[in-house]
Scaffold this motif. Structure first.
Motif, PDB file in Angstrom:
ATOM      1  N   PHE A   1     106.875  49.415 -11.054  1.00  0.00           N
ATOM      2  CA  PHE A   1     105.997  48.404 -10.483  1.00  0.00           C
ATOM      3  C   PHE A   1     106.184  47.088 -11.220  1.00  0.00           C
ATOM      4  O   PHE A   1     106.345  47.064 -12.427  1.00  0.00           O
ATOM      5  CB  PHE A   1     104.524  48.827 -10.596  1.00  0.00           C
ATOM      6  CG  PHE A   1     104.202  50.086  -9.852  1.00  0.00           C
ATOM      7  CD1 PHE A   1     103.973  50.054  -8.489  1.00  0.00           C
ATOM      8  CD2 PHE A   1     104.140  51.297 -10.515  1.00  0.00           C
ATOM      9  CE1 PHE A   1     103.687  51.202  -7.786  1.00  0.00           C
ATOM     10  CE2 PHE A   1     103.851  52.460  -9.822  1.00  0.00           C
ATOM     11  CZ  PHE A   1     103.623  52.422  -8.456  1.00  0.00           C
ATOM     12  N   GLU A   2     106.143  45.996 -10.495  1.00  0.00           N
ATOM     13  CA  GLU A   2     106.203  44.664 -11.091  1.00  0.00           C
ATOM     14  C   GLU A   2     104.791  44.306 -11.554  1.00  0.00           C
ATOM     15  O   GLU A   2     103.843  44.366 -10.777  1.00  0.00           O
ATOM     16  CB  GLU A   2     106.704  43.654 -10.055  1.00  0.00           C
ATOM     17  CG  GLU A   2     106.921  42.284 -10.588  1.00  0.00           C
ATOM     18  CD  GLU A   2     108.375  42.011 -10.940  1.00  0.00           C
ATOM     19  OE1 GLU A   2     108.617  40.942 -11.490  1.00  0.00           O
ATOM     20  OE2 GLU A   2     109.231  42.853 -10.683  1.00  0.00           O
ATOM     21  N   MET A   3     104.655  43.993 -12.855  1.00  0.00           N
ATOM     22  CA  MET A   3     103.346  43.666 -13.412  1.00  0.00           C
ATOM     23  C   MET A   3     103.457  42.421 -14.279  1.00  0.00           C
ATOM     24  O   MET A   3     104.473  42.216 -14.941  1.00  0.00           O
ATOM     25  CB  MET A   3     102.819  44.823 -14.277  1.00  0.00           C
ATOM     26  CG  MET A   3     102.569  46.096 -13.517  1.00  0.00           C
ATOM     27  SD  MET A   3     102.005  47.430 -14.597  1.00  0.00           S
ATOM     28  CE  MET A   3     100.327  46.907 -14.907  1.00  0.00           C
ATOM     29  N   THR A   4     102.400  41.615 -14.296  1.00  0.00           N
ATOM     30  CA  THR A   4     102.359  40.483 -15.205  1.00  0.00           C
ATOM     31  C   THR A   4     101.926  40.986 -16.585  1.00  0.00           C
ATOM     32  O   THR A   4     101.376  42.089 -16.720  1.00  0.00           O
ATOM     33  CB  THR A   4     101.367  39.402 -14.736  1.00  0.00           C
ATOM     34  OG1 THR A   4     100.044  39.944 -14.801  1.00  0.00           O
ATOM     35  CG2 THR A   4     101.683  38.915 -13.329  1.00  0.00           C
TER      36      THR A   4
ATOM     37  N   THR B   1     106.482  38.336 -15.856  1.00  0.00           N
ATOM     38  CA  THR B   1     106.394  39.599 -15.133  1.00  0.00           C
ATOM     39  C   THR B   1     107.419  40.575 -15.687  1.00  0.00           C
ATOM     40  O   THR B   1     108.421  40.196 -16.272  1.00  0.00           O
ATOM     41  CB  THR B   1     106.656  39.416 -13.622  1.00  0.00           C
ATOM     42  OG1 THR B   1     107.972  38.908 -13.425  1.00  0.00           O
ATOM     43  CG2 THR B   1     105.646  38.495 -12.998  1.00  0.00           C
ATOM     44  N   THR B   2     107.133  41.837 -15.491  1.00  0.00           N
ATOM     45  CA  THR B   2     108.048  42.886 -15.929  1.00  0.00           C
ATOM     46  C   THR B   2     107.906  44.077 -15.008  1.00  0.00           C
ATOM     47  O   THR B   2     106.890  44.231 -14.337  1.00  0.00           O
ATOM     48  CB  THR B   2     107.754  43.287 -17.389  1.00  0.00           C
ATOM     49  OG1 THR B   2     108.795  44.121 -17.854  1.00  0.00           O
ATOM     50  CG2 THR B   2     106.435  44.010 -17.525  1.00  0.00           C
ATOM     51  N   ARG B   3     108.928  44.901 -14.995  1.00  0.00           N
ATOM     52  CA  ARG B   3     108.848  46.140 -14.228  1.00  0.00           C
ATOM     53  C   ARG B   3     108.384  47.230 -15.169  1.00  0.00           C
ATOM     54  O   ARG B   3     108.948  47.431 -16.220  1.00  0.00           O
ATOM     55  CB  ARG B   3     110.189  46.490 -13.617  1.00  0.00           C
ATOM     56  CG  ARG B   3     110.587  45.487 -12.541  1.00  0.00           C
ATOM     57  CD  ARG B   3     111.726  45.948 -11.674  1.00  0.00           C
ATOM     58  NE  ARG B   3     111.465  47.126 -10.874  1.00  0.00           N
ATOM     59  CZ  ARG B   3     110.707  47.186  -9.780  1.00  0.00           C
ATOM     60  NH1 ARG B   3     110.076  46.124  -9.360  1.00  0.00           N
ATOM     61  NH2 ARG B   3     110.578  48.298  -9.104  1.00  0.00           N
TER      62      ARG B   3
ATOM     63  N   SER C   1     109.447  36.914 -20.235  1.00  0.00           N
ATOM     64  CA  SER C   1     109.109  36.715 -18.833  1.00  0.00           C
ATOM     65  C   SER C   1     107.638  37.046 -18.594  1.00  0.00           C
ATOM     66  O   SER C   1     107.075  37.921 -19.244  1.00  0.00           O
ATOM     67  CB  SER C   1     109.994  37.620 -17.971  1.00  0.00           C
ATOM     68  OG  SER C   1     109.564  37.596 -16.639  1.00  0.00           O
TER      69      SER C   1
END
Length: 73
Positions: free
Chosen positions: A11-14, A5-7, A3
């Motif tokens: 926090f959600e981060m690319t 993005t990831t947590r 993916s």
């Protein structure tokens, strides 16, 4: 495929944001090799977590058995 993005720590981060943050945490005199090593390390850890989430991990007891065998050889 992973993916985009990831947590991370809530926090959600690319992936790009994770890479930039990892590089920013290196010392100012970091070399290209240091940067490459850090990126490879982070990618490897993420791959490992993904494999664990997919149930591809080795059970703890199995690892203990293998260590006993290796240490007794």
């Amino acid at each position: 495929m992973e993916s985009v993005t990831t947590r991370l720590m809530g926090f959600e981060m690319t992936i790009k944001e994770i890479a930039i943050k990892s590089i920013q945490e290196l010392p100012e005199d970091a070399t290209w090799e240091d940067i490459q090593e850090r990126i490879n390390f982070v990618a490897g850890v993420r791959k490992g977590f993904r494999e664990l989430d997919e149930g591809k991990g080795i059970p703890h007891e199995k690892v203990r058995e293998e260590f006993r065998e290796w240490l007794s050889s």
